[in-house]
Design a protein around this motif. Structure first.
Motif, PDB file in Angstrom:
ATOM      1  N   GLN A 106      78.550  16.578  98.188  1.00  0.00           N
ATOM      2  CA  GLN A 106      79.825  16.574  98.913  1.00  0.00           C
ATOM      3  C   GLN A 106      80.646  17.821  98.589  1.00  0.00           C
ATOM      4  N   SER A 107      80.582  18.293  97.345  1.00  0.00           N
ATOM      5  CA  SER A 107      81.380  19.445  96.922  1.00  0.00           C
ATOM      6  C   SER A 107      80.698  20.774  97.222  1.00  0.00           C
ATOM      7  N   GLY A 108      79.423  20.723  97.592  1.00  0.00           N
ATOM      8  CA  GLY A 108      78.687  21.962  97.813  1.00  0.00           C
ATOM      9  C   GLY A 108      78.409  22.720  96.536  1.00  0.00           C
ATOM     10  N   VAL A 109      78.243  21.983  95.451  1.00  0.00           N
ATOM     11  CA  VAL A 109      78.007  22.591  94.140  1.00  0.00           C
ATOM     12  C   VAL A 109      76.600  22.243  93.678  1.00  0.00           C
ATOM     13  N   GLU A 110      75.838  23.247  93.312  1.00  0.00           N
ATOM     14  CA  GLU A 110      74.485  23.061  92.797  1.00  0.00           C
ATOM     15  C   GLU A 110      74.552  22.696  91.320  1.00  0.00           C
ATOM     16  N   LEU A 111      73.619  21.867  90.862  1.00  0.00           N
ATOM     17  CA  LEU A 111      73.572  21.490  89.453  1.00  0.00           C
ATOM     18  C   LEU A 111      72.540  22.330  88.707  1.00  0.00           C
ATOM     19  N   ALA A 112      72.878  22.710  87.481  1.00  0.00           N
ATOM     20  CA  ALA A 112      71.981  23.453  86.598  1.00  0.00           C
ATOM     21  C   ALA A 112      71.998  22.769  85.237  1.00  0.00           C
ATOM     22  N   LEU A 113      71.087  23.169  84.353  1.00  0.00           N
ATOM     23  CA  LEU A 113      70.895  22.420  83.109  1.00  0.00           C
ATOM     24  C   LEU A 113      70.670  23.375  81.936  1.00  0.00           C
ATOM     25  N   TRP A 114      71.132  22.942  80.775  1.00  0.00           N
ATOM     26  CA  TRP A 114      70.885  23.614  79.497  1.00  0.00           C
ATOM     27  C   TRP A 114      69.702  22.955  78.801  1.00  0.00           C
ATOM     28  N   CYS A 115      68.903  23.742  78.063  1.00  0.00           N
ATOM     29  CA  CYS A 115      67.839  23.167  77.229  1.00  0.00           C
ATOM     30  C   CYS A 115      67.459  24.173  76.143  1.00  0.00           C
ATOM     31  N   ALA A 116      66.634  23.729  75.201  1.00  0.00           N
ATOM     32  CA  ALA A 116      66.236  24.584  74.072  1.00  0.00           C
ATOM     33  C   ALA A 116      64.791  24.274  73.695  1.00  0.00           C
ATOM     34  N   PRO A 117      63.849  25.143  74.068  1.00  0.00           N
ATOM     35  CA  PRO A 117      62.451  24.930  73.667  1.00  0.00           C
ATOM     36  C   PRO A 117      62.304  24.938  72.146  1.00  0.00           C
ATOM     37  N   SER A 118      61.171  24.462  71.666  1.00  0.00           N
ATOM     38  CA  SER A 118      60.983  24.202  70.232  1.00  0.00           C
ATOM     39  C   SER A 118      60.624  25.469  69.468  1.00  0.00           C
ATOM     40  N   SER A 119      61.639  26.237  69.077  1.00  0.00           N
ATOM     41  CA  SER A 119      61.387  27.475  68.342  1.00  0.00           C
ATOM     42  C   SER A 119      60.827  27.203  66.953  1.00  0.00           C
ATOM     43  N   ASN A 120      61.100  26.027  66.383  1.00  0.00           N
ATOM     44  CA  ASN A 120      60.645  25.765  65.012  1.00  0.00           C
ATOM     45  C   ASN A 120      59.184  25.345  64.934  1.00  0.00           C
ATOM     46  N   VAL A 121      58.490  25.296  66.065  1.00  0.00           N
ATOM     47  CA  VAL A 121      57.028  25.145  66.057  1.00  0.00           C
ATOM     48  C   VAL A 121      56.392  26.306  66.818  1.00  0.00           C
ATOM     49  N   GLU A 122      57.122  27.430  66.919  1.00  0.00           N
ATOM     50  CA  GLU A 122      56.636  28.636  67.612  1.00  0.00           C
ATOM     51  C   GLU A 122      56.298  28.353  69.075  1.00  0.00           C
ATOM     52  N   PHE A 123      56.976  27.370  69.660  1.00  0.00           N
ATOM     53  CA  PHE A 123      56.812  26.997  71.070  1.00  0.00           C
ATOM     54  C   PHE A 123      55.373  26.552  71.379  1.00  0.00           C
ATOM     55  N   ARG A 124      54.689  26.008  70.371  1.00  0.00           N
ATOM     56  CA  ARG A 124      53.302  25.569  70.598  1.00  0.00           C
ATOM     57  C   ARG A 124      53.228  24.405  71.579  1.00  0.00           C
ATOM     58  N   ASP A 125      54.351  23.716  71.771  1.00  0.00           N
ATOM     59  CA  ASP A 125      54.383  22.609  72.729  1.00  0.00           C
ATOM     60  C   ASP A 125      54.853  23.085  74.105  1.00  0.00           C
ATOM     61  N   TRP A 126      54.625  24.371  74.427  1.00  0.00           N
ATOM     62  CA  TRP A 126      55.181  24.947  75.646  1.00  0.00           C
ATOM     63  C   TRP A 126      54.649  24.269  76.902  1.00  0.00           C
ATOM     64  N   GLU A 127      53.410  23.810  76.891  1.00  0.00           N
ATOM     65  CA  GLU A 127      52.872  23.155  78.093  1.00  0.00           C
ATOM     66  C   GLU A 127      53.583  21.827  78.350  1.00  0.00           C
ATOM     67  N   GLU A 128      53.868  21.103  77.282  1.00  0.00           N
ATOM     68  CA  GLU A 128      54.620  19.857  77.399  1.00  0.00           C
ATOM     69  C   GLU A 128      56.031  20.136  77.925  1.00  0.00           C
ATOM     70  N   PHE A 129      56.636  21.204  77.372  1.00  0.00           N
ATOM     71  CA  PHE A 129      57.994  21.550  77.789  1.00  0.00           C
ATOM     72  C   PHE A 129      58.016  22.029  79.233  1.00  0.00           C
ATOM     73  N   ARG A 130      56.977  22.734  79.644  1.00  0.00           N
ATOM     74  CA  ARG A 130      56.878  23.165  81.044  1.00  0.00           C
ATOM     75  C   ARG A 130      56.896  21.965  81.978  1.00  0.00           C
ATOM     76  N   GLU A 131      56.157  20.924  81.630  1.00  0.00           N
ATOM     77  CA  GLU A 131      56.110  19.751  82.503  1.00  0.00           C
ATOM     78  C   GLU A 131      57.467  19.064  82.577  1.00  0.00           C
ATOM     79  N   PHE A 132      58.211  19.072  81.475  1.00  0.00           N
ATOM     80  CA  PHE A 132      59.561  18.512  81.486  1.00  0.00           C
ATOM     81  C   PHE A 132      60.455  19.299  82.443  1.00  0.00           C
ATOM     82  N   LEU A 133      60.396  20.626  82.388  1.00  0.00           N
ATOM     83  CA  LEU A 133      61.216  21.451  83.273  1.00  0.00           C
ATOM     84  C   LEU A 133      60.814  21.267  84.731  1.00  0.00           C
TER      85      LEU A 133
END
Length: 679
Positions: free
Chosen positions: A392-419
């Motif tokens: 109704q307002s003509g406003v798009e929604l966006a989101l904040w997130c933080a991938p897992s830097s403390n595991v060197e982003f080894r779970d990046w494929e899992e995080f990709r599916e979440f995004l």
């Protein structure tokens, strides 16, 4: 394309790839990368790459010295060619034309594979050539069966044990060549990130007589006649790198080395290829052409689409988002964002089931997928309740997130599916990426795989806002094909931090516009209603609202405006004053950001008449508190504006053409004036 006569003269050479005026040729020994402006010849007679010519063909000027050029390539602790019985062997040379896409403009790439049998080391070199740009880029990769022959430790006693080795063996170079006689280093430029703790975001290091080692992402070497070599390193900022060396460039006996591996020697591992950053050499006739050619290269290297330029709200800047967030609050926020003139609202930390970013960066919590479920307590486990008011307002929604830097982003494929799931279910197109620490080559590979795979899976539709405020992060020249840069956390509402002030934000933008495209920056606009005056009194800083809020908003017009407050908590009067400027920006952003943007006037320091010019036909001037009423801006990077008239589009002031620039008058201070070039 090359004429037939020239092709006949090159019968011994094989054309490997062509694109418009660009061509890559190889004769079995020498690789030639050439377009209508530049020609680089790399000799592989000794197995290793040696640049024997680097010319501006249109200027008939040679920038390289072929006498004793030495190897362009090295890696710390790997015995270089020519030492002992070490000889590199060239194995394969290929080239291809890469079509234009969301990640990069159309260009040519050549790949050369080298092997050294004593150490069992393989190098892979990739050369990049763009039509119509006097630049050649190089990226290297290494795969080694041996570890570097160094003592590595942060203890001085062990580091000193490496001093018997030549500096080339103690530090790795991705590219280099011997400068022609007369060329010498003039300065290096060091962009600074970690903006939570730094206010000056570009350090200018003039070269001292005889100086050999330089820090920064850019090095400028020139002749007295003005022509010069600019080397750009596409890597993290200098202070955030993982290299073993404490410098980024070396120039010794005119041998220029670009040390942009960004890899520690202990990261070599059998079976794991390590890639460097890209080193790009631009040949320029003078400083003005240098700046223009740099922007032209960056435009093709990191293209931005019109749909990525949005006026966004991020409410974290109000300082109270965590305690306010909930479905009803966000409904009010989205509606209020539209009232302010914004077109996108980014839901920041605390939308999720997990407690918040502090659990990752402070507590070192291992974040599981459950952390990233939508909060049941605050949002009933869904964003569905926000969609009607957003539509109704003509406003798009966006989101904040933080991938897992403390595991060197080894779970990046899992995080990709979440995004991807959140993109498909809730149509989120912008994701802010926070909490990043790129401490290893593995982390860098994994993070880039995450960003690239999401953009590829969505055809470039998903775009990231890459927070550069803390941690070890890609910075201004690395990974920005995947998104723009969330530049600063500058608050008016806290008793801690560096604090927002329009003078400082303008200075940051003006400085960075020297070396990068502001089209890639998100620039903050806080609300004066959130000011905590005691903070500024303790700091001895002038209150920021000595500058009107319109001035605050105008600073962001030559970038991407980021409303850094919770709009539903801000008085309507403030929103009403910001809105006209955002509406103006939305109407004209294609021409403002469609040109190249350069700083003009004096550097902002609280007393300057300063500004920015866009070759799309726009000029903005700022009169700071202690600045004179009138002055002149030289428009050397925008010669097309010579003698033409400027129309006032917003603010207060006048601009009259004068030879080589424009004469400005801003009768009130502090004030801004935005001008459009008359057709």
């Amino acid at each position: 394309m090359f004429d037939s006569t020239k092709k006949e003269q090159m019968m011994s050479e094989k054309i490997l790839a062509e694109l418009m005026d660009a061509v890559i040729r190889f004769d079995g020994r020498r690789l030639v990368l050439e377009n209508s402006l530049v020609s680089r010849t790399v000799d592989f007679f000794k197995g290793c790459p040696e640049t024997v010519s680097f010319r501006r063909t249109d200027l008939d000027l040679e920038f390289a010295d072929p006498e004793e050029p030495g190897s362009d390539l090295s890696f710390a602790g790997i015995t270089p060619p020519g030492a002992y019985d070490v000889v590199f062997q060239r194995q394969e040379v290929t080239a291809k034309c890469v079509p234009a896409g969301w990640a990069e403009a159309a260009h040519l790439e050549a790949e050369v594979t080298l092997f050294e049998p004593v150490q069992q080391v393989r190098f892979r070199l990739t050369y990049f050539l763009y039509p119509g740009v006097p630049a050649v880029g190089v990226r290297a990769a290494i795969l080694s069966r041996v570890m570097p022959n160094l003592y590595w430790s942060y203890r001085d006693e062990m580091r000193a044990a490496n001093d018997f080795l030549p500096v080339e063996q103690r530090s790795g170079a991705v590219d280099g060549f011997r400068l022609a006689p007369g060329f010498a280093p003039e300065r290096s430029l060091e962009p600074v990130a970690r903006t939570d703790v730094h206010d000056d975001l570009l350090l200018d290091h003039p070269a001292l007589p005889g100086e050999e080692f330089f820090r920064g992402n850019l090095l400028w070497c020139r002749k007295e006649t003005g022509a010069g070599v600019l080397v750009l390193q596409e890597s993290s900022p200098s202070s955030e790198r993982r290299d073993w060396a404490e410098f980024d460039f070396e120039v010794r006996d005119r041998r220029l080395r670009s040390c942009v591996w960004n890899a520690a020697p202990w990261e070599l591992s059998p079976g794991v290829e390590i890639e460097s950053g890209r080193s790009v050499t631009i040949l320029a006739a003078d400083e003005v052409e240098r700046d223009c050619r740099l922007k032209a290269y960056l435009r093709g290297r990191f293209p931005t689409a019109p749909e990525t330029h949005v006026a966004m709200v991020n409410p974290w800047g109000c300082g109270r988002f965590r305690e306010l967030v909930g479905e009803e609050f966000l409904r009010r926020e989205i509606a209020a964002a539209a009232v302010c003139g914004a077109e996108c609202y980014q839901i920041d930390d605390t939308w999720q089931q997990g407690e918040g970013l502090g659990r990752l960066i402070n507590v070192n919590e291992h974040l599981t997928p459950a952390f990233w479920k939508i909060s049941e307590e605050r949002l009933h486990g869904t964003f569905a309740g926000l969609l009607p008011v957003a539509e109704q307002s003509g406003v798009e929604l966006a989101l904040w997130c933080a991938p897992s830097s403390n595991v060197e982003f080894r779970d990046w494929e899992e995080f990709r599916e979440f995004l991807l799931d959140f993109h498909r279910r809730w149509n989120f197109r912008f994701f802010k990426i926070d909490g990043v620490k790129i401490r290893t080559c593995e982390a860098e590979r994994n993070l880039e795989a995450l960003l690239r795979s999401v953009r590829e899976a969505t055809g470039g539709r998903v775009y990231f806002n890459l927070d550069t405020t803390a941690g070890q992060r890609p910075g201004y020249f690395r990974m920005v094909e995947y998104g723009n840069i969330f530049l600063e956390n500058r608050y008016v509402c806290h008793e801690w931090g560096l604090g927002y002030h329009p003078e400082k934000t303008l200075r940051s933008l003006w400085q960075l516009a020297r070396v990068m495209r502001p089209q890639l920056l998100q620039v903050e606009i806080p609300s004066p209603s959130d000011i905590r005056r005691s903070f500024y009194e303790k700091k001895g800083m002038p209150q920021p609202d000595l500058y009107p809020v319109e001035y605050w908003a105008a600073i962001a017009l030559f970038a991407n405006p980021l409303l850094w407050f919770a709009p539903s908590t801000v008085p309507e009067e403030i929103c009403g004053r910001i809105r006209p400027l955002l509406e103006l920006w939305r109407r004209h952003r294609d021409t403002i950001l469609g040109g190249e943007i350069y700083p003009v006037g004096a550097a902002p320091d609280g007393k300057a008449l300063t500004g920015l010019v866009s070759t799309g036909g726009w000029l903005i001037a700022f009169r700071e508190l202690g600045a004179p009423e009138a002055g002149e801006f030289a428009l050397t990077h925008f010669p097309e504006a010579e003698g033409r008239r400027w129309r006032l589009a917003a603010g207060e002031g006048s601009a009259e053409p004068v030879p080589g620039g424009v004469s400005l008058r801003l009768p009130e201070f502090p004030r801004f004036a935005l001008f459009q070039l008359e057709v």
